[in-house]
Enzyme design. Sequence first.
Site, PDB file in Angstrom:
ATOM      1  N   HIS A  19       6.928  -3.608  11.522  1.00  0.00           N
ATOM      2  CA  HIS A  19       5.912  -3.350  10.511  1.00  0.00           C
ATOM      3  C   HIS A  19       6.632  -2.642   9.361  1.00  0.00           C
ATOM      4  O   HIS A  19       7.427  -1.743   9.596  1.00  0.00           O
ATOM      5  CB  HIS A  19       4.819  -2.461  11.105  1.00  0.00           C
ATOM      6  CG  HIS A  19       3.574  -2.412  10.283  1.00  0.00           C
ATOM      7  ND1 HIS A  19       3.536  -1.812   9.056  1.00  0.00           N
ATOM      8  CD2 HIS A  19       2.320  -2.883  10.512  1.00  0.00           C
ATOM      9  CE1 HIS A  19       2.307  -1.925   8.563  1.00  0.00           C
ATOM     10  NE2 HIS A  19       1.559  -2.568   9.427  1.00  0.00           N
ATOM     11  N   ARG A  68      -0.283  -1.947   0.982  1.00  0.00           N
ATOM     12  CA  ARG A  68       0.463  -2.894   0.152  1.00  0.00           C
ATOM     13  C   ARG A  68      -0.476  -3.935  -0.418  1.00  0.00           C
ATOM     14  O   ARG A  68      -0.369  -4.319  -1.588  1.00  0.00           O
ATOM     15  CB  ARG A  68       1.565  -3.575   0.972  1.00  0.00           C
ATOM     16  CG  ARG A  68       2.735  -2.651   1.273  1.00  0.00           C
ATOM     17  CD  ARG A  68       3.802  -3.376   2.084  1.00  0.00           C
ATOM     18  NE  ARG A  68       3.294  -3.790   3.388  1.00  0.00           N
ATOM     19  CZ  ARG A  68       3.218  -5.049   3.814  1.00  0.00           C
ATOM     20  NH1 ARG A  68       3.657  -6.028   3.051  1.00  0.00           N
ATOM     21  NH2 ARG A  68       2.741  -5.329   4.998  1.00  0.00           N
TER      22      ARG A  68
END
Lengths: 115, 110, 582, 249
Positions: C238, C260
Site C-alpha cells: 500500500h 490520494r
Amino acid sequence: MSLARTHRSHPLWYAYALHRVSGLLLALFLPLHFWVLSFALTDPARLDGFLHWADLPAVKLAEFGLVFLLAVHMFGGLRLIALEFLPWSGRQKAYAAAAAALAFLVAGLFLLRAV
Amino acid sequence: MLDLRLYMLQRITAILMAPLVLTHIAVMVYAIQGGLSAAEILGRTQGSLGWAAFYGLFVAAVSVHAAIGLRAILHEMAGLRGTGLAIFTWAAGLGLFAMGARAVYAVTAA
Amino acid sequence: MQIERHDTDILILGTGGAGLFAALHAQQAAPEQKITIAVKGLIGKCGCTRMVQGGYNVAVGTGDSVERHFMDTIKGGKWLPDQDMAWKLCKTAVERITELENEIGCFFDRNPDGTLHQKAFAGQTADRTVHKGDLTGIEIISRLMEQVLARPVEKLEEHRAIGLIPAKGGEGLAGVLFIDMRRGAFRFVRAKTVLMATGGGPTMYRYHTPSGDKTMDGLAMALRLGLPLRDMEMVQFHPTGLLAGLGTRMTGTVLEEGLRGAGGYLLNGDGQRFMFDYDDHGERATRDVVSRGMYAEMRAGRTTPNGGVYISMAHLGPDKVASQFKGMVKRCADCGFDLAGGRVEVVPTAHYFMGGVVVDPETRTAIPGLYVAGEDAGGAHGSNRLGGNGVANSTVYGGVAGDVMAADARAMTSLRTPDEAVLEAEIARARHPLTRKAQPIQPLREALMDAMWEDVGVLRDAEGLKRGAARVAEIGAELKEIGVADDNLAFNLTWHDWLNLQSLVEISDVIARAALWRENSRGAHYREDFPETGDLESSYFTVARQVDGETEVTREAVEFSIVRPGETLLKEDEAETLVAAQ
Amino acid sequence: MGNAVDIVAERETHMTVRVWRGQGDQGRYESFEVPERENQTVLDVVTWIQQNADPSLSYRYACRVGMCGSCAMTVNGKPRWTCRTHVQKVLDGGILEIAPLRNMPVIKDLAADMSGFFDKWVAAEGVFHPTATRTDEIPKIDPREERRVEIDNAIECINCGICYAACDVVAANPDYLGPAALNRAWTLVNDQKDGARDARLAAVSGGGGCHNCHSQQGCVQHCPNDLNPTASIAGLKRETAKSFFKWRR
C-alpha cells in the site's frame, strides 16, 4: 494515587458524588426530623426547646447546610430526570454546575432570612 | 439490584417531590424570619387538612425514595445483596413512613 | 511432555471474517456437531477483517453485474487468478452481503433513497464497494462476533496453533496442536474437520499494515505439512503507510487510499511532487505503480528525515480535509501529526498477501479434513487484489468452508488418530528456544524486516532476491541459537515472538524463492531485470512446497476455465466502465 | 538495524515507567527507565520494556491503530487505548504508571480477562435477531430517519472495555451489564431490522440492567471514539419506562 489522576476526575463524577452524599445525609437526617416534630403531640415544651436551640448561630449554619443538601439533591435530581427523559443535551457539565449554584443561592437566601 | 420497578418508583417519587420540596423550602424561608416557635408552626398546621395532605404525601414519597436510595448505597458500598437487601429496603421504607406519619399527625391533628 | 487432549468435531482457527463466518455457517448447518473456534488473541479482535476501512466489493445495483466484477478481478489480478475461485467470489458476494445485512445485522451506508451506497475503488469499472463510513471492518466483525459469542460454540481464546497434525498413516488431518498462551501449556485438539483461517499478513517487511498478531503462522504450518502454496511472490504494498520512525508500532499503519483519490500530493524530501515522473495518473495511479514510484524516489535519496516521502493535503483546505477524513485526521493527531494542515511522512507498506494454500472452490486442500479460507488461501486474487475484494473473499469463503465442513463432519463417524511422532516433533520445535540461552529476539526481527524490505520488496531483481534469500537463511540459523527464558511460560510474549519470527522466516524464504522463479512482472511482483508482463496466454503461477525439509518451487499453467486473455464476459454493447470520470 | 535505534536512544532523556506486575490478585509495581522518543505511544513504551528490559512482561495488543480494542490499560489512573495514546499527552512529571484495565480479572501483568465483559454483551441481548433472510432484498432504509441517526451516534464501538473500566457502577455491582453492552442494546432497540425488541428491553430491565446507571458519565469521558453510552442508557431507561406503563395496562 491522588483523586485528580483517576477515572473519577471529571465534573460529572463530582456531581454524582454530591448527589449521593446529599441523599444519604438527608436520609439520615429524616428520622431525627420526624422524631423532633412528633413532640408536638407528646411534649410541646420540648419541641419549643429544640426550636429555641435552633436560634444558635452554629445551628443556623447547620440548617443552611441542610437546606443546601435538600436543594442540591432536588436540583441535581431534576438534572438527572431531564437527562433520562428528555432528548440528550451536550451541556451536562453546565447543568450540574447550575444545580449546585442554584442550591447554594436558595440556601443562602434561607441563611440571610434566618440571621 | 435496581430493576425497572424500583427505578420507576424512585423516579416517580422524585418527580412527585420536586414541587413539594420547593414549597417546603419556600415555607422554611418564609417562616424562619424572626425565629421559630412551636406555636407559630402549629398554628399554621394544626387542623389543616391541606397541610396534612401535603406532608402526608411528602412522607410517603420520601419513604419510598429514600429507601430505594439507601438500598443502592448499601448494595454498592457494603455489598449487601439478595434477601438481606430486600429486608433492609422494606425496613427502611416502612420505618421512615411510620416515623413520618406520626410526625405529620403530631403537627396537623386538631 | 505433558499435553492436554481435547476433542471436537469442527475446529476453526482464526476469528477474522473467514473464521467467524465459518463458525456461524457450520453451527447453522450442523447444530449437533461440536464446534470449536480457536484464536491467537481475543475473538473478533484478532485478524485483519476488522481493520478494513474501504469496504466490500459486490455487484448489486448501479448497473453492475457479477460478470463485470469478475472481469475486473481477473484483469486486476493480471490474468493469474484461479478463475473458478474468482467467479465464486464475485457470485457469492451478492448472497453474502444480503446475509450480512439481513441475518447478521450489519448496516451499510445508504443513499438518500434508502438503497446501498456504493463507490468505486481503483481498478473497478462500476460503483461497487459497499461500506460503513471508513470503518467497514469494525461493523462486519462486531456483528459477526456477537452472533458467534451468542451461540453454543466452544471458544479457545489466546490459543495459538503451532502445528497441523496429520493422521497416523497419513490419510488426512487428525487435529491441531496449540499453545494455551495464558498458561503456557500445550493442548492438542482433535477434530473431524479443521479450517485454517489464520490470515496471511506480510509482517516480515520493515513497513507493514497488518495486525500485530499476524505472522504467517498458518502458511508456515501448511508448508511444514507439505501442502502446496501458490503465488507466494505476490505481496501487495500500500503506498501510504505512516512513517513515524523505527521505535514505534505506529509506523507502517495505513493512511487510507482516499487521500490520494481526493487529490493529495506526494512530495519527496525536497518538497517536489514526483509521481508524474513515473505515471500519467500521478498520485491517482494504482497502488503498485505509486508504491514503485515512491520506492524509486526513496532509493534515489530524495527522502524525508525518516527516509520516506510526504503526503500533503493542506492545499485542499485543512477544514475540508478534517471533515472529509475525520478518522484519519484524528488518528494522525493522536500520534502527533497534522494531516489536515501539515505534511505527514509516508512510505510504501506491505499490506496483503495474495499467495496462499492451493485450495479448490469448496475450500478443500490436498489433505482430507483440512480446509483453508481467507488470506491463507491462494488463487482468488492472482497477482493483485482489488481494494474491497479482500473482505469479500474472507466472508464468502469462510461461509463456504462452514457449510462444507459441516457436511463433511456429518459424514464422518470417528476422529482420526494422530501421528504421535509429528506431534512430538512439533512440541520439540516449539520448545526449542526454551533449551537455549536467553537472548534478545528483536534485533533478528529487525534484521528480517530490513532484508525483506531491501531485497524482496517493492522492486526486485535476481541478485537482490538471491541475497535476500541468503540473508533470510542466515537469520533463520541465528534464530535457532537464540533462547527464551523458561521460568514462566504463562502469557510469555517473548516465547511467542520467537515462534512468530520462526513462522515469518519460513515464509520469507518461500517468498524470496518464488519471486526468483517468476521471471516477469505482474501485478504486485515487479522484477527490474524482467520488467515485462510476459505472454498472457502462457501465464503461469508459482507453486512452492516443502519436500524432505527443502522448499521446491515449480510453475503451473493458469487454466483459463472461464475467460481467455483478450476475451470478456461483458456483452458487446456494454460500456467499458460505468464509473463517471473524475 | 536495532543497534541504530539504541544509539539514538542513549542520547535521549528517560522517563520513569511504573508497571503493574503480577498474576491474579497478587501484584506490585515495578519501575523501568525508558528512553523518550519523539513519536512514542504508551504501547511503544510497554513494548520497549518487553523487548529491551524484561522479556517476561505480559500485555495484549493486536491492530496497533485503534480498531481492535485489545490494548486498553490504565495509564496514570485513567483507562486508555495505549496504541493511540501519545506518551507526551499523558506523561505526568516524567512518570508513567501503567496498570491493567480496571473491573476485570488480571491474567498476568497488563493483560486483563475480558470474558465477563463479553458475556454481559450477550446477556444484554447485544445480538441482532433477524426478521429476514439472505434470499430477501436488502431493505431500503432512509439514513436520515430518526432511529437510524440514533444508531449512527452509538454504533462505532470497538468493544475495548474502556467505558467498562471507567464505570463505578460496574465496580460496585457485579451484575451490572455495563456501558458498552447497554450501548449496543440501545442501537438494536432502534434497529428496524431487528426482531427481538421486547426480549431486549426485558434483558436490560433486570437486576443488572440499565436502571442501575447513575449517569456518572465516566464512560462518556473516557470513550476513545467519543461515544456517549450514558445517552444510550438514558434511551433504554426511557423505552423501558414506556413499556412499564404498557405492561401495567
